[in-house]
Design an enzyme around this catalytic site. Structure first.
Site, PDB file in Angstrom:
ATOM      1  N   SER A   7       0.846  -1.192   0.000  1.00 15.84           N
ATOM      2  CA  SER A   7       0.000   0.000   0.000  1.00 15.84           C
ATOM      3  C   SER A   7       0.878   1.237   0.000  1.00 15.84           C
ATOM      4  O   SER A   7       1.686   1.427   0.920  1.00 15.84           O
ATOM      5  CB  SER A   7      -0.894   0.020   1.245  1.00 15.84           C
ATOM      6  OG  SER A   7      -1.391   1.335   1.438  1.00 15.84           O
ATOM      7  N   HIS A  32      -1.434  -1.465  -4.050  1.00 13.80           N
ATOM      8  CA  HIS A  32      -2.698  -1.105  -3.382  1.00 13.80           C
ATOM      9  C   HIS A  32      -2.731   0.407  -3.161  1.00 13.80           C
ATOM     10  O   HIS A  32      -1.794   0.988  -2.615  1.00 13.80           O
ATOM     11  CB  HIS A  32      -2.762  -1.847  -2.048  1.00 13.80           C
ATOM     12  CG  HIS A  32      -4.036  -1.690  -1.293  1.00 13.80           C
ATOM     13  ND1 HIS A  32      -5.172  -2.440  -1.553  1.00 13.80           N
ATOM     14  CD2 HIS A  32      -4.367  -0.891  -0.250  1.00 13.80           C
ATOM     15  CE1 HIS A  32      -6.123  -2.103  -0.707  1.00 13.80           C
ATOM     16  NE2 HIS A  32      -5.666  -1.155   0.096  1.00 13.80           N
ATOM     17  N   ASP A  34      -4.901   3.500  -1.562  1.00 14.42           N
ATOM     18  CA  ASP A  34      -5.953   3.819  -0.593  1.00 14.42           C
ATOM     19  C   ASP A  34      -6.538   5.200  -0.866  1.00 14.42           C
ATOM     20  O   ASP A  34      -5.857   6.213  -0.737  1.00 14.42           O
ATOM     21  CB  ASP A  34      -5.382   3.761   0.825  1.00 14.42           C
ATOM     22  CG  ASP A  34      -5.141   2.335   1.268  1.00 14.42           C
ATOM     23  OD1 ASP A  34      -6.090   1.536   1.196  1.00 14.42           O
ATOM     24  OD2 ASP A  34      -3.992   2.009   1.649  1.00 14.42           O
ATOM     25  N   MET A  36      -9.248   7.926   0.252  1.00 13.67           N
ATOM     26  CA  MET A  36     -10.080   8.322   1.409  1.00 13.67           C
ATOM     27  C   MET A  36     -10.624   9.727   1.189  1.00 13.67           C
ATOM     28  O   MET A  36      -9.920  10.594   0.673  1.00 13.67           O
ATOM     29  CB  MET A  36      -9.232   8.310   2.685  1.00 13.67           C
ATOM     30  CG  MET A  36      -8.540   6.979   2.960  1.00 13.67           C
ATOM     31  SD  MET A  36      -7.726   7.003   4.561  1.00 13.67           S
ATOM     32  CE  MET A  36      -6.760   5.476   4.437  1.00 13.67           C
ATOM     33  N   HIS A  65      -8.620   0.966  -3.545  1.00 17.80           N
ATOM     34  CA  HIS A  65      -9.501   0.682  -2.401  1.00 17.80           C
ATOM     35  C   HIS A  65     -10.222   1.979  -2.058  1.00 17.80           C
ATOM     36  O   HIS A  65      -9.621   2.895  -1.506  1.00 17.80           O
ATOM     37  CB  HIS A  65      -8.615   0.181  -1.236  1.00 17.80           C
ATOM     38  CG  HIS A  65      -9.340   0.006   0.058  1.00 17.80           C
ATOM     39  ND1 HIS A  65      -8.674  -0.169   1.249  1.00 17.80           N
ATOM     40  CD2 HIS A  65     -10.664  -0.050   0.346  1.00 17.80           C
ATOM     41  CE1 HIS A  65      -9.563  -0.299   2.230  1.00 17.80           C
ATOM     42  NE2 HIS A  65     -10.764  -0.230   1.717  1.00 17.80           N
ATOM     43  N   MET A  67     -12.401   4.195  -0.045  1.00 22.13           N
ATOM     44  CA  MET A  67     -13.023   4.444   1.264  1.00 22.13           C
ATOM     45  C   MET A  67     -13.729   5.791   1.156  1.00 22.13           C
ATOM     46  O   MET A  67     -13.308   6.795   1.733  1.00 22.13           O
ATOM     47  CB  MET A  67     -11.942   4.449   2.351  1.00 22.13           C
ATOM     48  CG  MET A  67     -11.393   3.050   2.621  1.00 22.13           C
ATOM     49  SD  MET A  67      -9.800   3.055   3.451  1.00 22.13           S
ATOM     50  CE  MET A  67      -8.713   3.198   2.022  1.00 22.13           C
ATOM     51  N   MET A 136     -11.187  -6.015   5.947  1.00 21.19           N
ATOM     52  CA  MET A 136     -10.345  -5.077   6.690  1.00 21.19           C
ATOM     53  C   MET A 136      -9.933  -5.731   8.008  1.00 21.19           C
ATOM     54  O   MET A 136     -10.769  -6.262   8.741  1.00 21.19           O
ATOM     55  CB  MET A 136     -11.107  -3.779   6.988  1.00 21.19           C
ATOM     56  CG  MET A 136     -11.411  -2.908   5.778  1.00 21.19           C
ATOM     57  SD  MET A 136      -9.981  -2.458   4.790  1.00 21.19           S
ATOM     58  CE  MET A 136      -8.956  -1.598   5.989  1.00 21.19           C
ATOM     59  N   GLY A 143      -2.666   4.085   7.971  1.00 20.04           N
ATOM     60  CA  GLY A 143      -1.717   2.989   7.957  1.00 20.04           C
ATOM     61  C   GLY A 143      -1.107   2.833   9.348  1.00 20.04           C
ATOM     62  O   GLY A 143      -1.314   3.673  10.229  1.00 20.04           O
ATOM     63  N   GLY A 144      -0.380   1.742   9.521  1.00 25.89           N
ATOM     64  CA  GLY A 144       0.390   1.571  10.744  1.00 25.89           C
ATOM     65  C   GLY A 144      -0.402   1.184  11.977  1.00 25.89           C
ATOM     66  O   GLY A 144       0.096   1.317  13.094  1.00 25.89           O
ATOM     67  N   ASP A 174      -6.417  -6.582   4.530  1.00 23.24           N
ATOM     68  CA  ASP A 174      -5.809  -5.253   4.523  1.00 23.24           C
ATOM     69  C   ASP A 174      -5.759  -4.662   5.926  1.00 23.24           C
ATOM     70  O   ASP A 174      -6.802  -4.411   6.527  1.00 23.24           O
ATOM     71  CB  ASP A 174      -6.645  -4.351   3.599  1.00 23.24           C
ATOM     72  CG  ASP A 174      -6.083  -2.954   3.450  1.00 23.24           C
ATOM     73  OD1 ASP A 174      -4.949  -2.696   3.902  1.00 23.24           O
ATOM     74  OD2 ASP A 174      -6.794  -2.112   2.853  1.00 23.24           O
ATOM     75  N   GLY A 175      -4.537  -4.426   6.405  1.00 27.28           N
ATOM     76  CA  GLY A 175      -4.362  -3.666   7.631  1.00 27.28           C
ATOM     77  C   GLY A 175      -3.574  -4.402   8.699  1.00 27.28           C
ATOM     78  O   GLY A 175      -3.923  -5.509   9.102  1.00 27.28           O
ATOM     79  N   GLY A 176      -2.482  -3.799   9.118  1.00 29.85           N
ATOM     80  CA  GLY A 176      -1.722  -4.342  10.242  1.00 29.85           C
ATOM     81  C   GLY A 176      -0.919  -5.589   9.946  1.00 29.85           C
ATOM     82  O   GLY A 176      -0.516  -6.300  10.870  1.00 29.85           O
ATOM     83  N   GLY A 196       1.381  -1.870   4.138  1.00 29.18           N
ATOM     84  CA  GLY A 196       1.855  -0.509   3.894  1.00 29.18           C
ATOM     85  C   GLY A 196       3.068  -0.195   4.737  1.00 29.18           C
ATOM     86  O   GLY A 196       4.194  -0.114   4.256  1.00 29.18           O
TER      87      GLY A 196
HETATM   88  C1  DX5 Z   1      -6.255   1.499   5.968  1.00 27.12           C
HETATM   89  C2  DX5 Z   1      -5.825   1.156   4.558  1.00 27.12           C
HETATM   90  C3  DX5 Z   1      -4.738   0.149   4.482  1.00 27.12           C
HETATM   91  C4  DX5 Z   1      -3.475   0.581   5.106  1.00 27.12           C
HETATM   92  C5  DX5 Z   1      -2.571  -0.578   5.307  1.00 27.12           C
HETATM   93  O1  DX5 Z   1      -7.341   2.346   5.929  1.00 27.12           O
HETATM   94  O2  DX5 Z   1      -6.925   0.649   3.835  1.00 27.12           O
HETATM   95  O3  DX5 Z   1      -4.520  -0.241   3.140  1.00 27.12           O
HETATM   96  O4  DX5 Z   1      -2.798   1.524   4.330  1.00 27.12           O
HETATM   97  O5  DX5 Z   1      -1.453  -0.102   5.952  1.00 27.12           O
HETATM   98  P1  DX5 Z   1      -0.716  -0.950   7.074  1.00 27.12           P
HETATM   99  O6  DX5 Z   1      -0.175  -2.159   6.398  1.00 27.12           O
HETATM  100  O7  DX5 Z   1       0.321  -0.003   7.545  1.00 27.12           O
HETATM  101  O8  DX5 Z   1      -1.730  -1.292   8.135  1.00 27.12           O
HETATM  102 ZN    ZN Z   2      -6.491  -0.327   1.854  1.00 32.09          ZN
END
Ligand code: DX5
Ligand code: ZN
Length: 221
Positions: A7, A32, A34, A36, A65, A67, A136, A143-144, A174-176, A196
């Protein structure tokens, strides 16, 4: 074999082309992106103009993605910008079937996204139409964040649901995701795994992506 999708949310946006080159060299196939809007999620990132620029700089599959609210109004813009995969949240789409159908009508892969608290029941009627389901494993916005552990069972349950229904949707998570949990996420049944922070914050995205891919490879054997 699960695929890694870095990401760019955690990349250095002033050096995007070289950050992307680094993960290309690690053997990544999907990027990927993101998107938003500050309404559906409490953060603002990027939109079609950046995807248009990415399209010129990389042959990687671009996984958008969304959002955002009112996704219907923006599908054409993301397709025209060059997105290959476009996913939308069930929580944000009032007419989800229409939205998924419109993505597929433009010849792109259509994904349905579920937030951590949204049950798999939400897929009941749309699963046959989805090219992929994105689960998710953090609450979207940044991220993070930390992987929410019970999402592993949700991945396994979705794998069972897809098999039981004879559906063909891929599972994206996706995420963490980190080097410590990526093998477990793959083992639970993910086909595409987003990362990410784990790729872009350590200063060497090529090495970080290569390590995550190696962990996926070795977890298979
Ligand atoms: C969160 C995003 C993720 C995020 C993933 O809203 O959709 O794609 O960037 O980042 P990490 O891997 O740092 O959780
Ligand atoms: Zn994402």
């Amino acid at each position: 074999m699960a695929q890694l999708a870095p990401s760019i949310l955690s990349a250095d946006f002033s050096r995007l082309a070289s950050e992307i080159r680094a993960v290309e060299q690690a053997g990544v196939g999907i990027l990927h992106v993101d998107v938003m809007d500050g309404h559906f999620v409490p953060n603002i990132t990027i939109g079609p103009p950046v995807i248009r620029s990415l399209r010129k700089t990389t042959p990687l599959t671009l996984d958008a993605h969304l959002m955002i609210e009112n996704a219907d109004s923006f599908i054409d813009a993301f397709v025209d910008a060059g997105a290959d995969m476009i996913s939308v949240h069930v929580e944000a789409c009032r007419h989800l079937h229409r939205t998924i159908t419109s993505i597929k009508a433009r010849g792109r892969k259509a994904g349905v996204v579920l937030n951590p608290a949204t049950p798999l029941d939400a897929l009941e009627q749309i699963l046959p139409e989805a090219d992929y389901v994105l689960l998710m494993s953090v609450n979207p916005g940044w991220g993070g964040q930390q992987f929410i552990p019970h999402v592993k069972e949700k991945i396994a349950a979705l794998r069972g649901m897809i098999r039981g229904r004879g559906a063909t949707a891929l599972i994206e998570v996706d995420g963490g995701v980190t080097r410590d949990n990526i093998a477990a996420v793959a083992a639970a049944g993910a086909d595409i795994i987003v990362a990410g922070n784990a790729v872009f914050t350590g200063g060497d995205p090529r090495a970080a992506a290569a390590e995550l891919i190696a962990l996926l490879n070795s977890s298979r054997s």
